[in-house]
Write a protein that holds these residues in place. Structure first.
Motif, PDB file in Angstrom:
ATOM      1  N   ILE A  26       0.742  -1.243   0.053  1.00 33.44           N
ATOM      2  CA  ILE A  26      -0.046   0.045  -0.274  1.00 33.44           C
ATOM      3  C   ILE A  26       0.874   1.313   0.138  1.00 33.44           C
ATOM      4  O   ILE A  26       0.452   2.467  -0.618  1.00 33.44           O
ATOM      5  CB  ILE A  26      -1.019  -0.007   1.215  1.00 33.44           C
ATOM      6  CG1 ILE A  26      -1.929  -1.092   0.953  1.00 33.44           C
ATOM      7  CG2 ILE A  26      -1.605   1.303   1.431  1.00 33.44           C
ATOM      8  CD1 ILE A  26      -2.884  -1.183   2.184  1.00 33.44           C
ATOM      9  N   GLY A  27       1.869   1.210   0.738  1.00 28.87           N
ATOM     10  CA  GLY A  27       2.799   2.375   1.010  1.00 28.87           C
ATOM     11  C   GLY A  27       3.666   2.644  -0.344  1.00 28.87           C
ATOM     12  O   GLY A  27       3.341   3.781  -1.011  1.00 28.87           O
ATOM     13  N   TYR A  28       3.981   1.576  -1.188  1.00 32.76           N
ATOM     14  CA  TYR A  28       4.541   1.609  -2.163  1.00 32.76           C
ATOM     15  C   TYR A  28       3.783   2.186  -3.315  1.00 32.76           C
ATOM     16  O   TYR A  28       4.087   3.079  -4.184  1.00 32.76           O
ATOM     17  CB  TYR A  28       5.487   0.369  -2.850  1.00 32.76           C
ATOM     18  CG  TYR A  28       6.582   0.134  -2.418  1.00 32.76           C
ATOM     19  CD1 TYR A  28       7.768   0.650  -2.925  1.00 32.76           C
ATOM     20  CD2 TYR A  28       6.867  -0.886  -1.461  1.00 32.76           C
ATOM     21  CE1 TYR A  28       9.007   0.539  -2.309  1.00 32.76           C
ATOM     22  CE2 TYR A  28       8.192  -1.190  -0.886  1.00 32.76           C
ATOM     23  CZ  TYR A  28       9.239  -0.636  -1.432  1.00 32.76           C
ATOM     24  OH  TYR A  28      10.544  -0.756  -1.174  1.00 32.76           O
ATOM     25  N   ILE A  29       2.582   1.567  -3.458  1.00 38.42           N
ATOM     26  CA  ILE A  29       1.497   2.009  -4.544  1.00 38.42           C
ATOM     27  C   ILE A  29       1.145   3.590  -4.316  1.00 38.42           C
ATOM     28  O   ILE A  29       1.092   4.502  -5.330  1.00 38.42           O
ATOM     29  CB  ILE A  29       0.250   1.253  -4.454  1.00 38.42           C
ATOM     30  CG1 ILE A  29       0.721  -0.186  -5.030  1.00 38.42           C
ATOM     31  CG2 ILE A  29      -0.862   1.793  -5.210  1.00 38.42           C
ATOM     32  CD1 ILE A  29      -0.333  -1.245  -4.549  1.00 38.42           C
ATOM     33  N   ILE A  38       4.564 -22.189  -0.693  1.00 38.50           N
ATOM     34  CA  ILE A  38       3.090 -22.274  -0.440  1.00 38.50           C
ATOM     35  C   ILE A  38       2.633 -20.909   0.391  1.00 38.50           C
ATOM     36  O   ILE A  38       1.594 -20.328   0.151  1.00 38.50           O
ATOM     37  CB  ILE A  38       2.512 -23.543   0.310  1.00 38.50           C
ATOM     38  CG1 ILE A  38       3.020 -24.927  -0.659  1.00 38.50           C
ATOM     39  CG2 ILE A  38       1.314 -23.573   0.871  1.00 38.50           C
ATOM     40  CD1 ILE A  38       2.873 -25.954   0.135  1.00 38.50           C
ATOM     41  N   LEU A  39       3.535 -20.788   1.472  1.00 38.46           N
ATOM     42  CA  LEU A  39       3.203 -19.706   2.412  1.00 38.46           C
ATOM     43  C   LEU A  39       3.382 -18.226   1.677  1.00 38.46           C
ATOM     44  O   LEU A  39       2.260 -17.529   1.900  1.00 38.46           O
ATOM     45  CB  LEU A  39       4.169 -19.799   3.511  1.00 38.46           C
ATOM     46  CG  LEU A  39       4.066 -18.549   4.616  1.00 38.46           C
ATOM     47  CD1 LEU A  39       2.629 -18.492   5.299  1.00 38.46           C
ATOM     48  CD2 LEU A  39       4.987 -18.577   5.456  1.00 38.46           C
ATOM     49  N   GLN A  40       4.315 -18.094   0.914  1.00 36.31           N
ATOM     50  CA  GLN A  40       4.522 -16.822   0.309  1.00 36.31           C
ATOM     51  C   GLN A  40       3.237 -16.609  -0.936  1.00 36.31           C
ATOM     52  O   GLN A  40       3.014 -15.658  -1.101  1.00 36.31           O
ATOM     53  CB  GLN A  40       5.838 -16.722  -0.350  1.00 36.31           C
ATOM     54  CG  GLN A  40       6.100 -15.402  -1.045  1.00 36.31           C
ATOM     55  CD  GLN A  40       5.942 -14.041   0.003  1.00 36.31           C
ATOM     56  OE1 GLN A  40       6.602 -14.305   1.179  1.00 36.31           O
ATOM     57  NE2 GLN A  40       4.967 -13.333  -0.205  1.00 36.31           N
ATOM     58  N   THR A  41       3.103 -17.833  -1.411  1.00 37.92           N
ATOM     59  CA  THR A  41       1.753 -17.621  -2.498  1.00 37.92           C
ATOM     60  C   THR A  41       0.481 -17.281  -1.914  1.00 37.92           C
ATOM     61  O   THR A  41      -0.237 -16.514  -2.644  1.00 37.92           O
ATOM     62  CB  THR A  41       2.049 -19.002  -3.280  1.00 37.92           C
ATOM     63  OG1 THR A  41       3.136 -19.379  -4.066  1.00 37.92           O
ATOM     64  CG2 THR A  41       0.584 -18.856  -4.400  1.00 37.92           C
ATOM     65  N   LEU A  42       0.300 -17.885  -0.810  1.00 39.26           N
ATOM     66  CA  LEU A  42      -0.863 -17.537  -0.153  1.00 39.26           C
ATOM     67  C   LEU A  42      -0.809 -16.133   0.373  1.00 39.26           C
ATOM     68  O   LEU A  42      -1.947 -15.408   0.349  1.00 39.26           O
ATOM     69  CB  LEU A  42      -1.335 -18.587   0.892  1.00 39.26           C
ATOM     70  CG  LEU A  42      -1.427 -19.877   0.585  1.00 39.26           C
ATOM     71  CD1 LEU A  42      -1.490 -20.876   1.900  1.00 39.26           C
ATOM     72  CD2 LEU A  42      -2.583 -20.199  -0.236  1.00 39.26           C
ATOM     73  N   THR A  43       0.308 -15.757   0.911  1.00 42.57           N
ATOM     74  CA  THR A  43       0.277 -14.259   1.400  1.00 42.57           C
ATOM     75  C   THR A  43       0.213 -13.350   0.227  1.00 42.57           C
ATOM     76  O   THR A  43      -0.712 -12.237   0.707  1.00 42.57           O
ATOM     77  CB  THR A  43       1.738 -14.125   1.985  1.00 42.57           C
ATOM     78  OG1 THR A  43       2.040 -15.347   3.246  1.00 42.57           O
ATOM     79  CG2 THR A  43       1.819 -12.597   2.680  1.00 42.57           C
ATOM     80  N   THR A  44       1.071 -13.380  -0.778  1.00 43.42           N
ATOM     81  CA  THR A  44       0.729 -12.537  -1.916  1.00 43.42           C
ATOM     82  C   THR A  44      -0.458 -12.537  -2.608  1.00 43.42           C
ATOM     83  O   THR A  44      -0.993 -11.469  -2.787  1.00 43.42           O
ATOM     84  CB  THR A  44       1.942 -13.110  -2.996  1.00 43.42           C
ATOM     85  OG1 THR A  44       3.164 -13.146  -2.444  1.00 43.42           O
ATOM     86  CG2 THR A  44       1.877 -11.952  -4.203  1.00 43.42           C
ATOM     87  N   THR A  45      -1.319 -13.690  -2.522  1.00 41.02           N
ATOM     88  CA  THR A  45      -2.471 -13.791  -3.173  1.00 41.02           C
ATOM     89  C   THR A  45      -3.498 -12.760  -2.060  1.00 41.02           C
ATOM     90  O   THR A  45      -4.186 -12.245  -2.764  1.00 41.02           O
ATOM     91  CB  THR A  45      -2.999 -15.004  -3.093  1.00 41.02           C
ATOM     92  OG1 THR A  45      -2.090 -15.688  -3.991  1.00 41.02           O
ATOM     93  CG2 THR A  45      -4.731 -15.099  -3.975  1.00 41.02           C
ATOM     94  N   LEU A  46      -3.381 -13.191  -0.829  1.00 45.39           N
ATOM     95  CA  LEU A  46      -4.383 -12.529   0.101  1.00 45.39           C
ATOM     96  C   LEU A  46      -4.172 -11.088   0.238  1.00 45.39           C
ATOM     97  O   LEU A  46      -5.234 -10.361   0.105  1.00 45.39           O
ATOM     98  CB  LEU A  46      -4.114 -12.938   1.657  1.00 45.39           C
ATOM     99  CG  LEU A  46      -4.866 -12.527   2.611  1.00 45.39           C
ATOM    100  CD1 LEU A  46      -6.527 -12.596   2.139  1.00 45.39           C
ATOM    101  CD2 LEU A  46      -4.682 -12.994   4.088  1.00 45.39           C
ATOM    102  N   VAL A  47      -2.906 -10.699   0.097  1.00 45.49           N
ATOM    103  CA  VAL A  47      -2.521  -9.121   0.083  1.00 45.49           C
ATOM    104  C   VAL A  47      -3.124  -8.546  -1.290  1.00 45.49           C
ATOM    105  O   VAL A  47      -3.740  -7.425  -1.298  1.00 45.49           O
ATOM    106  CB  VAL A  47      -1.067  -8.840   0.151  1.00 45.49           C
ATOM    107  CG1 VAL A  47      -0.655  -7.569  -0.158  1.00 45.49           C
ATOM    108  CG2 VAL A  47      -0.612  -9.242   1.607  1.00 45.49           C
ATOM    109  N   SER A  48      -2.902  -9.272  -2.285  1.00 44.36           N
ATOM    110  CA  SER A  48      -3.559  -8.602  -3.605  1.00 44.36           C
ATOM    111  C   SER A  48      -5.129  -8.716  -3.644  1.00 44.36           C
ATOM    112  O   SER A  48      -5.489  -7.463  -4.343  1.00 44.36           O
ATOM    113  CB  SER A  48      -3.050  -9.611  -4.953  1.00 44.36           C
ATOM    114  OG  SER A  48      -1.545  -9.699  -4.909  1.00 44.36           O
TER     115      SER A  48
END
Length: 257
Positions: free
Chosen positions: A38-41, A109-119
């Motif tokens: 959010i900060g970067y965007i 797996i963890l990073q994929t789920l994290t990135t997907t949720l954040v997106s």
């Protein structure tokens, strides 16, 4: 079947361990995973909004930069997390049931789920601010995730070996890849670049990943330079190359970590 069950149990336990290590037991750790993009965007929107009247695509600066940044993070966040997977789990590799690939699998797996949720959260919030929410092309979005994941997994597997065996490599890799964020189409459309710069930029498969990701949000985006066969070949070569190096080095990883 017993081996598969053991592998599944080990990976599940390591995912829980990685969640505790990465995010901690307090909600602030999870909040930071959301606040960083959010900060970067927001920063890019303010800077480029002051320079130009309209974004390179569509009418919303926030959506344009979100598709670029989060499209890039589908690759970059995984690579950074996977590259140190083996080294960070050094104590666990002394157990015979724990293999180096388990550490890679758990982090992927963890990073994929994290990135997907954040997106999902970020785009949902952006859509609420738009007069008309875009009609998403889900096959395109999933295809972009697949290619980004293949590239990230291949590079992450290769780096996890090289980071352990050669300390200098990690420094060189960081220096060489630092400009990638500026050159893969996060801030601009590679299609708009003049020749020969456009051809040079399009040799980077990440440009194609971000272009493909953006076509999932902008039905009017023609993405003239997008070359799916080239992206597929690059993803396959990088993945199998990384997997080959990692497989050959399994015993070395156990001994050197």
């Amino acid at each position: 079947m017993t081996v598969a069950k053991t592998h599944l149990r080990v990976v599940s336990a390591m995912i829980v361990r990685e969640m505790s290590t990465k995010f901690g037991s307090k909600p602030g750790g999870y909040l930071w995973a959301l606040l960083e993009p959010i900060g970067y965007i927001a920063m890019m929107t303010v800077i480029f909004g002051a320079i130009a009247h309209t974004p390179a695509l569509g009418t919303s600066f926030v959506l344009f930069f979100a598709t670029g940044y989060l499209g890039y993070q589908m690759y970059q966040a995984k690579v950074m997390y996977l590259s140190s997977a083996v080294r960070a789990n050094k104590p666990l590799l002394s157990y015979p049931n724990v293999a180096p690939i388990d550490a890679i699998t758990a982090r992927y797996i963890l990073q994929t789920l994290t990135t997907t949720l954040v997106s999902v959260i970020v785009f949902a919030a952006i859509f609420l601010t738009l007069p008309h929410s875009p009609e998403l092309n889900w096959p395109r979005l999933l295809e972009a995730e697949l290619y980004a994941g293949s590239l990230a997994l291949g590079v992450g597997l290769f780096n996890s070996v090289m980071f352990v065996k050669y300390a200098l490599y990690e420094q060189i890799y960081g220096i060489l890849t630092r400009p990638m964020f500026l050159l893969c189409g996060v801030f601009f459309l590679p299609d708009d670049m003049p020749h020969p710069y456009r051809d040079v930029l399009l040799s980077n498969p990440l440009c194609h990943v971000i272009m493909l990701f953006r076509t999932g949000f902008y039905p009017e985006y023609r993405a003239i330079g997008l070359d799916l066969p080239y992206l597929a070949v690059c993803s396959a070569l990088v993945f199998f190359g990384g997997m080959t190096v990692f497989t050959i080095s399994r015993r070395t990883l156990r001994n050197e970590t």
